[in-house]
Design a protein around this motif. Structure first.
Motif, PDB file in Angstrom:
ATOM      1  N   ILE A  61       0.799  -1.286  -0.087  1.00  0.00           N
ATOM      2  CA  ILE A  61       0.034  -0.078   0.052  1.00  0.00           C
ATOM      3  C   ILE A  61       0.796   1.306  -0.030  1.00  0.00           C
ATOM      4  CG2 ILE A  61      -1.940  -0.963   1.301  1.00  0.00           C
ATOM      5  CD1 ILE A  61      -1.054   0.136   3.643  1.00  0.00           C
ATOM      6  N   GLU A  62       0.324   2.394  -0.280  1.00  0.00           N
ATOM      7  CA  GLU A  62       1.101   3.557  -0.561  1.00  0.00           C
ATOM      8  C   GLU A  62       1.054   4.293   0.933  1.00  0.00           C
ATOM      9  OE1 GLU A  62       3.053   5.081  -3.002  1.00  0.00           O
ATOM     10  OE2 GLU A  62       2.719   3.102  -4.105  1.00  0.00           O
ATOM     11  N   LEU A  63       2.158   4.782   1.270  1.00  0.00           N
ATOM     12  CA  LEU A  63       2.287   5.285   2.429  1.00  0.00           C
ATOM     13  C   LEU A  63       2.831   6.616   2.675  1.00  0.00           C
ATOM     14  CD1 LEU A  63       3.746   2.131   4.521  1.00  0.00           C
ATOM     15  CD2 LEU A  63       1.486   3.074   4.659  1.00  0.00           C
ATOM     16  N   SER A  64       2.595   7.504   3.721  1.00  0.00           N
ATOM     17  CA  SER A  64       2.999   9.104   3.990  1.00  0.00           C
ATOM     18  C   SER A  64       3.223   8.819   5.474  1.00  0.00           C
ATOM     19  CB  SER A  64       2.081   9.918   3.548  1.00  0.00           C
ATOM     20  OG  SER A  64       1.028   9.732   4.334  1.00  0.00           O
ATOM     21  N   ASN A  65       3.602  10.124   5.944  1.00  0.00           N
ATOM     22  CA  ASN A  65       3.504  10.319   7.346  1.00  0.00           C
ATOM     23  C   ASN A  65       2.432  10.136   8.237  1.00  0.00           C
ATOM     24  OD1 ASN A  65       2.736  12.697   6.337  1.00  0.00           O
ATOM     25  ND2 ASN A  65       4.282  14.128   7.532  1.00  0.00           N
ATOM     26  N   ALA A  66       1.280  10.298   7.449  1.00  0.00           N
ATOM     27  CA  ALA A  66      -0.051  10.011   8.098  1.00  0.00           C
ATOM     28  C   ALA A  66      -0.386   8.734   8.406  1.00  0.00           C
ATOM     29  CB  ALA A  66      -1.060  11.006   7.216  1.00  0.00           C
ATOM     30  N   PRO A  67      -0.857   8.139   9.446  1.00  0.00           N
ATOM     31  CA  PRO A  67      -1.252   6.757   9.493  1.00  0.00           C
ATOM     32  C   PRO A  67      -2.337   6.258   8.557  1.00  0.00           C
ATOM     33  CG  PRO A  67      -0.917   8.168  11.711  1.00  0.00           C
ATOM     34  CD  PRO A  67      -0.812   9.065  10.740  1.00  0.00           C
TER      35      PRO A  67
END
Length: 589
Positions: A61-67
């Motif tokens: 899955i694509e991730l960022s700094n937001a949970p």
């Protein structure tokens, strides 16, 4: 041998940090732990601050700094803090105000001082400190898991009161962490609170992850002691990748099993004081929720058929590397790569191969464990080969003494304490060792010098900046010796110098090696050869676990040969340890 690790029986604190050297399986362990805790009904947040993080690949899955919630795992949320992006933002915050105010050469030097690993780690600490002290976020989860933990060196720096004083503005040192810390004074209370949480045994558990090999165990021991010094004492050790059984009729399987057990008989005393758990060596890739769940069960994932016939037939061998160096008359050869990939062995074989071709060769290393001495023990060297060893501790002490004598003579007690801690940085060791390398090369004439290991591009650029700009900027790395000044251009000359990047066909070693190559390219150094070492894919084994592992190498062999290396050689995993000059020749026959 050790009790099996299962998170729901071991993890009792809200915060969990995983640390260990690259490639030991920190991220895989963190992901499997997070899934297991979530499956047990606990709400979990998994955060990676690892520059080589592949959380997005593990969970697809694509991730960022937001949970973000993980499909098919109720109660699990993950985020990926990119420390490189954080470091860029951090760097611009410090340097930006000086653009157009100070000379461009001075700004360039400041940027290079803020381009090292210390800046990345401190920027990452800045990111997760905010998370660790966010009460609203904390109350949402039963467990927050961090992959990976900060080093003791970073934590000690952040505790020192002089980090927030005017000392930064007047220091004449600056080879390592003074630049990275120069923008942190406004967050003193935040970091103090973070360090307090890390040191609270009721809140934080540190998982030291290691492989059953000597170098990983040694690094885990160093990390354990370093973190205990600043109060992080609630520690557990996980021996990851332990082969449970072996096939007596299979030479590779038997040797693999025995080497792991031999390494574990030499566990450092500091680690024996900890509770020790183990995780099995598995045949499957630890990606996807299904496979992660298998790790803590007795179930086996079916092994794929090992169809690797002729797959590596178009890849060079180590003897091809040696032939090319001999024909091109390369004078200076570095082997480079993360710890544990076998770069000392590769350096030794290259030196032996060139000596056998009639070249005069000098082989030197900075390995504190003296692995080169081990490789050549009780054996007579060819007349063309000489060997030396550079002791990093001695070189660092010599360098520290020089800096303290010049930059520290006018400092007060607090300023001196900060300077001394700053000099404990990995950056300091690399610069001190490189100076010793330069002296070895300067003394060598009419011979090929093989060096294990190479400095990073950041170190070279920092030394180059000091050489060019020291008259224009108060913060410099100190006086650059003539031997270093003369060596820098030589290293950048492809007719004189070559860098061999050594890796394993695994995720972290390849990603780290790729970053090393990018780092060297910044310094106008372009590695020609990569060596994929200890390849099970290239070996012949009937062990179903090892065959499954061999298949997982295929992806990374393809990545190196297709996208990363100009030229690549592969060395298969061998069952016999090659010790002595004559045995090392076996690699190139």
């Amino acid at each position: 041998m050790f009790q099996s690790f299962h998170p729901k029986n071991v993890v009792h604190t809200p915060f969990l940090f995983l640390t260990g050297k690259g490639g030991v399986g920190k991220t895989s362990t963190a992901c499997a732990t997070a899934v297991a805790l979530a499956d047990s009904g606990r709400k979990v947040l998994l955060i990676s601050t690892d520059p080589a993080s592949n959380l997005q690949d593990v969970f697809a899955i694509e991730l960022s700094n937001a949970p973000r919630s993980v499909p098919n795992v109720e109660n699990l949320f993950i985020s990926n803090l990119d420390p490189h992006t954080s470091a860029e933002t951090y760097r611009e915050k410090v340097v930006g105000p000086y653009r157009g105010v100070l000379p461009d050469s001075v700004v360039a030097t400041m940027e290079e001082q803020l381009s090292g690993a210390c800046t990345v780690e401190i920027a990452a600490f800045d990111e997760f400190s905010t998370l660790l002290t966010n009460e609203e976020l904390i109350h949402q989860y039963d467990h927050i898991i961090f992959d990976t933990a900060p080093t003791g060196h970073t934590l000690r720096l952040l505790q020192l009161p002089t980090a927030w004083s005017g000392f930064l503005d007047v220091s004449t040192h600056g080879a390592s962490c003074l630049g990275p810390l120069s923008g942190l004074a406004d967050k003193k209370n935040l970091y103090a609170e973070t360090v307090e949480v890390l040191s609270d045994n009721s809140k934080t558990t540190l998982l030291l992850v290691t492989r059953p090999d000597a170098s990983s165990l040694l690094e885990a021991s160093h990390a354990s002691m370093e973190l205990k010094e600043i109060g992080v004492s609630n520690q557990l050790l996980i021996v990851n990748g332990l082969l449970q059984n072996y096939i007596k009729e299979d030479e590779v399987s038997t040797a693999f099993y025995n080497r792991q057990r031999d390494a574990l008989t030499q566990i450092p005393a500091t680690l024996k004081q900890l509770a020790i758990y183990s995780l099995p060596f598995v045949s499957y890739s630890l990606t996807g929720v299904t496979n992660l769940r298998y790790l803590f069960t007795e179930g086996l994932v079916p092994t794929q058929e090992n169809k690797n016939e002729n797959y590596t037939s178009n890849i060079s061998e180590l003897k091809d590397v040696i032939d090319e160096f001999s024909e091109s008359k390369t004078k200076l050869i570095f082997t480079m790569g993360k710890g544990g990939v076998g770069k000392t062995t590769v350096a030794s074989v290259i030196a032996v191969g060139l000596a056998e071709k009639g070249h005069r060769v000098h082989l030197t290393t900075t390995d504190p464990a003296s692995h080169i001495a081990y490789h050549f023990q009780n054996s007579e060297l060819d007349n063309n080969l000489t060997i030396s060893s550079i002791n990093p501790k001695e070189e660092v002490q010599k360098y520290k003494a020089e800096v303290l004598a010049s930059a520290g003579k006018n400092l007060n007690h607090e300023g001196l304490a900060y300077l001394e801690e700053d000099l404990n940085s990995p950056c300091t060791e690399e610069i001190a060792v490189f100076r010793a390398f330069a002296e070895v090369v300067a003394k060598s004439e009419n011979e090929i010098v093989v060096i294990d290991t190479a400095p990073t591009g950041h170190t070279l650029l920092l030394l180059d900046a000091a050489q060019s700009y020291s008259k224009e900027i108060a913060k410099s790395t100190g006086e650059v010796p003539v031997s270093v000044t003369e060596l820098l251009p030589k290293i950048r000359d492809p007719k004189e110098t070559s860098v061999v990047i050594v890796t394993l066909a695994e995720t972290t070693p390849v990603l780290e090696a790729s970053r090393l190559q990018d780092d060297l390219r910044r310094a106008d150094i372009y590695p020609k050869w990569w060596v994929i070492n200890q390849s099970l894919f290239a070996a012949d084994t009937s062990d179903p676990i090892l065959k499954g592992k061999a298949m997982s190498e295929k992806e990374w062999i393809h990545e190196v040969t297709t996208n990363l290396a100009e030229r690549c050689a592969i060395v298969q995993w061998i069952s016999e340890e090659k010790v002595g000059y004559e045995k090392l020749k076996d690699f190139i026959l």
